[in-house]
Scaffold this motif. Structure first.
Motif, PDB file in Angstrom:
ATOM      1  N   MET A   1     -57.652 -14.693   1.439  1.00 47.84           N
ATOM      2  CA  MET A   1     -58.675 -15.313   2.254  1.00 47.84           C
ATOM      3  C   MET A   1     -59.889 -15.576   1.369  1.00 47.84           C
ATOM      4  O   MET A   1     -60.357 -14.690   0.677  1.00 47.84           O
ATOM      5  CB  MET A   1     -59.040 -14.373   3.410  1.00 47.84           C
ATOM      6  N   GLU A   2     -60.414 -16.806   1.371  1.00 47.95           N
ATOM      7  CA  GLU A   2     -61.593 -17.154   0.600  1.00 47.95           C
ATOM      8  C   GLU A   2     -62.742 -17.479   1.541  1.00 47.95           C
ATOM      9  O   GLU A   2     -62.569 -18.112   2.568  1.00 47.95           O
ATOM     10  CB  GLU A   2     -61.309 -18.352  -0.308  1.00 47.95           C
ATOM     11  N   LEU A   3     -63.941 -17.054   1.168  1.00 49.13           N
ATOM     12  CA  LEU A   3     -65.147 -17.279   1.953  1.00 49.13           C
ATOM     13  C   LEU A   3     -66.271 -17.662   1.003  1.00 49.13           C
ATOM     14  O   LEU A   3     -66.136 -17.538  -0.202  1.00 49.13           O
ATOM     15  CB  LEU A   3     -65.531 -15.998   2.702  1.00 49.13           C
ATOM     16  N   THR A   4     -67.399 -18.079   1.530  1.00 46.14           N
ATOM     17  CA  THR A   4     -68.577 -18.339   0.717  1.00 46.14           C
ATOM     18  C   THR A   4     -69.670 -17.379   1.155  1.00 46.14           C
ATOM     19  O   THR A   4     -69.843 -17.125   2.335  1.00 46.14           O
ATOM     20  CB  THR A   4     -69.037 -19.799   0.890  1.00 46.14           C
ATOM     21  N   THR A   5     -70.420 -16.850   0.186  1.00 43.04           N
ATOM     22  CA  THR A   5     -71.446 -15.853   0.488  1.00 43.04           C
ATOM     23  C   THR A   5     -72.830 -16.470   0.516  1.00 43.04           C
ATOM     24  O   THR A   5     -73.027 -17.613   0.127  1.00 43.04           O
ATOM     25  CB  THR A   5     -71.467 -14.746  -0.590  1.00 43.04           C
ATOM     26  N   ALA A   6     -73.782 -15.655   0.914  1.00 40.41           N
ATOM     27  CA  ALA A   6     -75.182 -16.065   0.905  1.00 40.41           C
ATOM     28  C   ALA A   6     -75.645 -16.362  -0.524  1.00 40.41           C
ATOM     29  O   ALA A   6     -76.587 -17.107  -0.729  1.00 40.41           O
ATOM     30  CB  ALA A   6     -76.047 -14.973   1.526  1.00 40.41           C
ATOM     31  N   ILE A   7     -74.989 -15.767  -1.499  1.00 40.92           N
ATOM     32  CA  ILE A   7     -75.364 -16.031  -2.883  1.00 40.92           C
ATOM     33  C   ILE A   7     -74.617 -17.251  -3.425  1.00 40.92           C
ATOM     34  O   ILE A   7     -74.697 -17.570  -4.582  1.00 40.92           O
ATOM     35  CB  ILE A   7     -75.143 -14.794  -3.775  1.00 40.92           C
ATOM     36  N   ASP A   8     -73.915 -17.950  -2.528  1.00 43.66           N
ATOM     37  CA  ASP A   8     -73.256 -19.222  -2.810  1.00 43.66           C
ATOM     38  C   ASP A   8     -72.209 -19.121  -3.912  1.00 43.66           C
ATOM     39  O   ASP A   8     -72.127 -19.981  -4.781  1.00 43.66           O
ATOM     40  CB  ASP A   8     -74.287 -20.296  -3.121  1.00 43.66           C
ATOM     41  N   LYS A   9     -71.451 -18.082  -3.880  1.00 40.63           N
ATOM     42  CA  LYS A   9     -70.343 -17.940  -4.803  1.00 40.63           C
ATOM     43  C   LYS A   9     -69.082 -17.729  -3.992  1.00 40.63           C
ATOM     44  O   LYS A   9     -69.101 -17.131  -2.936  1.00 40.63           O
ATOM     45  CB  LYS A   9     -70.561 -16.761  -5.752  1.00 40.63           C
ATOM     46  N   ILE A  69     -65.285  -6.594  -8.332  1.00 39.74           N
ATOM     47  CA  ILE A  69     -65.279  -6.053  -6.972  1.00 39.74           C
ATOM     48  C   ILE A  69     -66.726  -5.923  -6.513  1.00 39.74           C
ATOM     49  O   ILE A  69     -67.494  -5.133  -7.055  1.00 39.74           O
ATOM     50  CB  ILE A  69     -64.553  -4.695  -6.888  1.00 39.74           C
ATOM     51  N   ALA A  70     -67.073  -6.728  -5.506  1.00 38.97           N
ATOM     52  CA  ALA A  70     -68.422  -6.700  -4.959  1.00 38.97           C
ATOM     53  C   ALA A  70     -68.533  -5.700  -3.809  1.00 38.97           C
ATOM     54  O   ALA A  70     -69.611  -5.181  -3.528  1.00 38.97           O
ATOM     55  CB  ALA A  70     -68.825  -8.092  -4.486  1.00 38.97           C
ATOM     56  N   CYS A  71     -67.398  -5.452  -3.145  1.00 38.75           N
ATOM     57  CA  CYS A  71     -67.387  -4.564  -1.994  1.00 38.75           C
ATOM     58  C   CYS A  71     -65.960  -4.062  -1.787  1.00 38.75           C
ATOM     59  O   CYS A  71     -65.000  -4.751  -2.130  1.00 38.75           O
ATOM     60  CB  CYS A  71     -67.872  -5.331  -0.766  1.00 38.75           C
ATOM     61  N   ASN A  72     -65.844  -2.878  -1.233  1.00 39.87           N
ATOM     62  CA  ASN A  72     -64.546  -2.242  -1.023  1.00 39.87           C
ATOM     63  C   ASN A  72     -64.588  -1.482   0.291  1.00 39.87           C
ATOM     64  O   ASN A  72     -65.638  -0.989   0.691  1.00 39.87           O
ATOM     65  CB  ASN A  72     -64.282  -1.303  -2.204  1.00 39.87           C
ATOM     66  N   TRP A  73     -63.432  -1.393   0.977  1.00 38.58           N
ATOM     67  CA  TRP A  73     -63.324  -0.606   2.206  1.00 38.58           C
ATOM     68  C   TRP A  73     -61.870  -0.218   2.405  1.00 38.58           C
ATOM     69  O   TRP A  73     -60.963  -0.774   1.788  1.00 38.58           O
ATOM     70  CB  TRP A  73     -63.867  -1.353   3.416  1.00 38.58           C
ATOM     71  N   ALA A  74     -61.677   0.734   3.286  1.00 40.82           N
ATOM     72  CA  ALA A  74     -60.330   1.180   3.653  1.00 40.82           C
ATOM     73  C   ALA A  74     -60.154   0.949   5.148  1.00 40.82           C
ATOM     74  O   ALA A  74     -61.132   0.883   5.897  1.00 40.82           O
ATOM     75  CB  ALA A  74     -60.146   2.657   3.329  1.00 40.82           C
ATOM     76  N   ILE A  94     -62.157   0.606  10.313  1.00 45.73           N
ATOM     77  CA  ILE A  94     -62.712   0.386   8.980  1.00 45.73           C
ATOM     78  C   ILE A  94     -63.451   1.648   8.549  1.00 45.73           C
ATOM     79  O   ILE A  94     -64.240   2.212   9.313  1.00 45.73           O
ATOM     80  CB  ILE A  94     -63.676  -0.812   8.985  1.00 45.73           C
ATOM     81  N   HIS A  95     -63.194   2.056   7.307  1.00 47.02           N
ATOM     82  CA  HIS A  95     -63.846   3.245   6.746  1.00 47.02           C
ATOM     83  C   HIS A  95     -64.356   2.965   5.338  1.00 47.02           C
ATOM     84  O   HIS A  95     -63.810   2.127   4.623  1.00 47.02           O
ATOM     85  CB  HIS A  95     -62.860   4.419   6.682  1.00 47.02           C
ATOM     86  N   ARG A  96     -65.367   3.702   4.951  1.00 43.64           N
ATOM     87  CA  ARG A  96     -65.875   3.756   3.579  1.00 43.64           C
ATOM     88  C   ARG A  96     -66.199   2.382   2.987  1.00 43.64           C
ATOM     89  O   ARG A  96     -65.745   2.035   1.910  1.00 43.64           O
ATOM     90  CB  ARG A  96     -64.904   4.525   2.679  1.00 43.64           C
ATOM     91  N   ILE A  97     -67.023   1.620   3.670  1.00 45.77           N
ATOM     92  CA  ILE A  97     -67.495   0.364   3.089  1.00 45.77           C
ATOM     93  C   ILE A  97     -68.465   0.723   1.962  1.00 45.77           C
ATOM     94  O   ILE A  97     -69.460   1.404   2.187  1.00 45.77           O
ATOM     95  CB  ILE A  97     -68.207  -0.515   4.139  1.00 45.77           C
ATOM     96  N   ALA A  98     -68.145   0.280   0.755  1.00 48.42           N
ATOM     97  CA  ALA A  98     -68.973   0.580  -0.413  1.00 48.42           C
ATOM     98  C   ALA A  98     -69.253  -0.729  -1.154  1.00 48.42           C
ATOM     99  O   ALA A  98     -68.327  -1.446  -1.527  1.00 48.42           O
ATOM    100  CB  ALA A  98     -68.261   1.575  -1.330  1.00 48.42           C
ATOM    101  N   THR A  99     -70.534  -1.017  -1.361  1.00 45.76           N
ATOM    102  CA  THR A  99     -70.943  -2.262  -2.009  1.00 45.76           C
ATOM    103  C   THR A  99     -71.438  -1.992  -3.421  1.00 45.76           C
ATOM    104  O   THR A  99     -72.206  -1.057  -3.654  1.00 45.76           O
ATOM    105  CB  THR A  99     -72.053  -2.948  -1.183  1.00 45.76           C
ATOM    106  N   ARG A 107     -75.045  -9.044   2.954  1.00 47.51           N
ATOM    107  CA  ARG A 107     -74.408  -8.966   4.282  1.00 47.51           C
ATOM    108  C   ARG A 107     -72.902  -9.184   4.223  1.00 47.51           C
ATOM    109  O   ARG A 107     -72.344  -9.987   4.964  1.00 47.51           O
ATOM    110  CB  ARG A 107     -75.057  -9.944   5.265  1.00 47.51           C
ATOM    111  N   PHE A 108     -72.262  -8.455   3.337  1.00 45.42           N
ATOM    112  CA  PHE A 108     -70.801  -8.527   3.260  1.00 45.42           C
ATOM    113  C   PHE A 108     -70.150  -8.072   4.557  1.00 45.42           C
ATOM    114  O   PHE A 108     -68.989  -8.382   4.806  1.00 45.42           O
ATOM    115  CB  PHE A 108     -70.272  -7.722   2.073  1.00 45.42           C
ATOM    116  N   ILE A 109     -70.888  -7.361   5.397  1.00 45.66           N
ATOM    117  CA  ILE A 109     -70.338  -6.952   6.698  1.00 45.66           C
ATOM    118  C   ILE A 109     -69.866  -8.169   7.481  1.00 45.66           C
ATOM    119  O   ILE A 109     -68.860  -8.102   8.195  1.00 45.66           O
ATOM    120  CB  ILE A 109     -71.359  -6.102   7.512  1.00 45.66           C
ATOM    121  N   ASP A 110     -70.548  -9.293   7.337  1.00 50.09           N
ATOM    122  CA  ASP A 110     -70.133 -10.503   8.054  1.00 50.09           C
ATOM    123  C   ASP A 110     -68.778 -11.003   7.555  1.00 50.09           C
ATOM    124  O   ASP A 110     -67.925 -11.403   8.353  1.00 50.09           O
ATOM    125  CB  ASP A 110     -71.192 -11.597   7.926  1.00 50.09           C
ATOM    126  N   ALA A 111     -68.566 -10.983   6.257  1.00 49.94           N
ATOM    127  CA  ALA A 111     -67.268 -11.376   5.686  1.00 49.94           C
ATOM    128  C   ALA A 111     -66.190 -10.379   6.083  1.00 49.94           C
ATOM    129  O   ALA A 111     -65.059 -10.767   6.401  1.00 49.94           O
ATOM    130  CB  ALA A 111     -67.365 -11.487   4.168  1.00 49.94           C
TER     131      ALA A 111
END
Length: 180
Positions: A1-9, A69-74, A94-99, A107-111
């Motif tokens: 899955m590909e998305l675009t972030t607020a940092i436009d990458k 890796i910008a963010c990780n979760w289980a 969702i557990h252990r969101i680590a940025t 706001r990786f939570i939105d992705a």
């Protein structure tokens, strides 16, 4: 899955692999450092075997930007110790969101929410759920602004099989998002 972030990458979400173990633990270390700085409930040092098992079972996920890796979760598909009678095999948890500190504030939570809803739907689930410990009003606001319903603070009673930080702080905030 590909998305675009607020940092436009361009970012990509995919399963972690065994080669990501060191990066995952570096993110956990950064998260615990931030938790200590902000006087929050601090995660324990998680067992390497736990993360290896999650990777093997395809339950560890990463958000990648520019090969990093910008963010990780289980995730898990049941969470009876925390959700008790509410756990009806109809959710992903969702557990252990680590940025990565270099990417905080995006706001990786939105992705994660966009991904989680699609993933849960593909697995026939009705809800995406998560929890956090203590009365962390900023985190409550963060999750509710991403579309989660704050169900309240519940006192955990069945903590024997939970990580150490659940033993130190039994007040648990529960969040839920219906998939529809």
């Amino acid at each position: 899955m590909e998305l675009t972030t607020a940092i436009d990458k361009k970012m990509e979400i995919k399963n972690c692999s065994p080669t990501d173990i060191d990066s995952i633990f570096a993110l956990y270390d950064a998260a615990t450092h931030l938790q200590k700085q902000k006087n929050m409930v601090v995660w324990p040092r998680f067992e390497k075997s736990l993360v290896e098992k999650e990777i093997q079972e395809k339950r560890q996920w990463k958000l990648i930007i520019d090969g990093e890796i910008a963010c990780n979760w289980a995730i898990t598909f049941e969470d009876k110790e925390i959700w008790e009678e509410r756990d009806n095999n109809n959710s992903i948890y969702i557990h252990r969101i680590a940025t990565n500190p270099a990417y905080r504030g995006n706001r990786f939570i939105d992705a994660i929410v966009t991904w989680a809803k699609a993933y849960a739907l593909s697995k026939g689930k009705q809800y995406v759920r998560l929890d956090t410990l203590g009365n962390n009003t900023k985190l409550i606001e963060h999750y509710t602004s991403a579309g989660f319903t704050f169900l309240g603070i519940f006192r955990l009673t069945n903590i024997q099989n939970l990580p150490d930080h659940y033993h130190r702080e039994r007040n648990c905030c529960l969040f839920e998002m219906a998939i529809n």
